[in-house]
Design an enzyme around this catalytic site. Structure first.
Site, short mmCIF file in Angstrom:
data_model
loop_
_atom_site.label_atom_id
_atom_site.label_comp_id
_atom_site.label_asym_id
_atom_site.label_seq_id
_atom_site.Cartn_x
_atom_site.Cartn_y
_atom_site.Cartn_z
N GLY A 11 45.69 -11.40 45.93
CA GLY A 11 44.52 -11.08 45.12
C GLY A 11 44.90 -11.12 43.67
O GLY A 11 44.96 -10.09 42.99
N ALA A 12 45.21 -12.33 43.17
CA ALA A 12 45.74 -12.48 41.82
C ALA A 12 44.62 -12.74 40.82
O ALA A 12 44.63 -13.70 40.06
CB ALA A 12 46.77 -13.62 41.77
N GLY A 13 43.59 -11.87 40.85
CA GLY A 13 42.52 -11.95 39.88
C GLY A 13 42.95 -11.38 38.55
O GLY A 13 44.09 -11.60 38.12
N ALA A 14 42.10 -10.62 37.90
CA ALA A 14 42.42 -10.14 36.55
C ALA A 14 43.67 -9.26 36.55
O ALA A 14 44.67 -9.58 35.90
CB ALA A 14 41.22 -9.39 35.99
N ASN A 111 41.29 1.20 42.50
CA ASN A 111 40.46 2.21 41.86
C ASN A 111 39.79 3.03 42.94
O ASN A 111 39.46 2.53 44.01
CB ASN A 111 39.40 1.56 40.97
N LYS A 214 41.79 9.44 37.49
CA LYS A 214 41.17 8.19 37.05
C LYS A 214 39.76 8.06 37.59
O LYS A 214 38.86 7.55 36.91
CB LYS A 214 42.01 6.99 37.47
N ASN A 222 31.64 3.23 35.58
CA ASN A 222 31.40 1.95 36.25
C ASN A 222 29.95 1.79 36.69
O ASN A 222 29.29 0.81 36.30
CB ASN A 222 32.38 1.77 37.41
N SER A 283 34.85 -2.89 34.82
CA SER A 283 35.05 -3.89 35.87
C SER A 283 33.79 -4.09 36.70
O SER A 283 33.49 -5.20 37.15
CB SER A 283 36.23 -3.49 36.77
N GLU A 295 32.03 -2.78 43.53
CA GLU A 295 32.98 -1.86 44.16
C GLU A 295 32.37 -0.45 44.17
O GLU A 295 32.75 0.41 43.39
CB GLU A 295 34.30 -1.89 43.40
#
Length: 335
Positions: A11-14, A111, A214, A222, A283, A295
């Site tokens: 999962g090499a997104g942002a 998250n 967090k 969000n 996000s 999400e």
């Protein structure tokens, strides 16, 4: 964990892509780094490399990791780092499992409340309870196993600005912790490796405290940003919206404390910090504008569900959950 020679970012997104780029740059002679990505982003990585712009940099880090959308094409990995969001993980469990050998550890950058939350939890009365909303078929628990997981809380602003190209908005930092709270050799080895790659890493004996800390911000900003299309500065400048943020934060704190969480920062301090974050696009707002599924469950749904589990009322979060869930449905329908 003897060596960390094969490392895959699934999962090499942002955020995942940023971690992959930094590891591949720093450890190019010491480890083989691969990425699992998809679509246009995967095509961009294959064509021009993975490009990561660090905050304030004049030029990007450019690496060329092995990139695929099929995990079975890769060898077994010593370390898997997931960059997927919580609502994406269940569908990827079988593919992540293909990358594992007996000693593989999995760092899950997430998250909100993670699917493994109650594994070896000593502070609530719910140790080893599985959370159906986060792992509907039990695939993550069964195929990956909570005993392999190292929790990770990330404070790193990142955005994919074009296929294969990621821009970071701050220096960033990451908190790692075993669900048990132990300072294991695996945790120390992974922390050392990521530190050597230029990431700012701390380890925590109480990773759940860091998760809730967090979540206090994410559960508020969000969904509210998605519902209003507002940046952080605009939300905090509006008295009615900032009051709603404070109500959600109070509910998050109450639920977390009911489950044994210790909060080190007051809500007043968090609100004051939020006034100075800047014109940040959350996000969830990024996903909304990109036509992607939001999400919701790990960030908002879990505040409500765990509130019910621990007999803590969450009326504001329930309203926000209902509104943002309908927004998600309409957005996906339009897309």
């Amino acid at each position: 964990m003897a060596t960390l020679k094969n490392i895959c970012i699934f999962g090499a997104g942002a955020l995942g892509g940023a971690v992959a780029g930094k590891i591949a740059t720093a450890l190019k002679n010491e480890a083989t780094v691969s990425v699992v990505a998809r679509g246009a982003h995967l095509a961009g990585i294959r064509k021009n490399g993975l490009r990561v712009w660090e905050a304030g940099a004049d030029e990007p880090l450019v690496t060329h990791p092995a990139a695929t959308d099929d995990a079975s094409q890769l060898p077994k990995q010593d370390l898997v780092i997931t960059g997927l969001k919580g609502h994406q993980l269940g569908g990827a469990a079988a593919d992540i499992a293909k990358l594992m050998h007996d000693g593989t550890r999995v760092v899950m950058i997430l998250n909100g409340i993670p699917w493994w939350y109650f594994h070896r939890d000593r502070d609530s009365r719910f140790a080893e309870r599985q959370i159906e909303e986060l792992d509907p078929n039990g695939d993550l628990w069964r195929l990956i196993g909570p005993e392999r997981v190292i929790g990770c809380v990330a404070y790193q602003g990142a955005e994919v600005v074009s296929p294969g190209e990621i821009r970071l908005s701050n220096k960033g930092r990451f908190v790692l912790g075993e669900p048990s709270g132990e300072a294991t050799a695996d945790l120390q080895a992974i922390s050392s490796l990521l530190t050597s790659a230029g990431l700012t890493i701390t380890t925590s004996p109480r990773i759940r405290d860091d998760i809730w800390s967090k979540l206090m911000g994410n559960a508020a900003f969000n969904p509210i940003s998605a519902l209003t299309r507002a940046l952080m500065t605009d939300i905090m400048a509006d008295p009615a919206l900032s009051e709603t943020v404070a109500k959600v934060m109070n509910e998050v704190k109450s639920v977390g404390e009911a489950l044994g969480t210790r909060f080190s920062v007051s809500i007043e301090s968090r609100l004051e910090q939020s006034r100075h974050v800047g014109a940040v696009r959350t996000s969830m707002l990024q996903d909304l504008l990109g036509g992607k599924a939001l999400e919701i469950t790990p960030l908002v749904g879990m505040v409500v569900s765990l509130g019910k589990l621990s007999d803590v009322p969450t009326p504001t979060s329930e309203t926000v959950l209902a509104l943002v869930s309908q927004l998600d449905r309409e957005n996906l329908k339009a897309g």
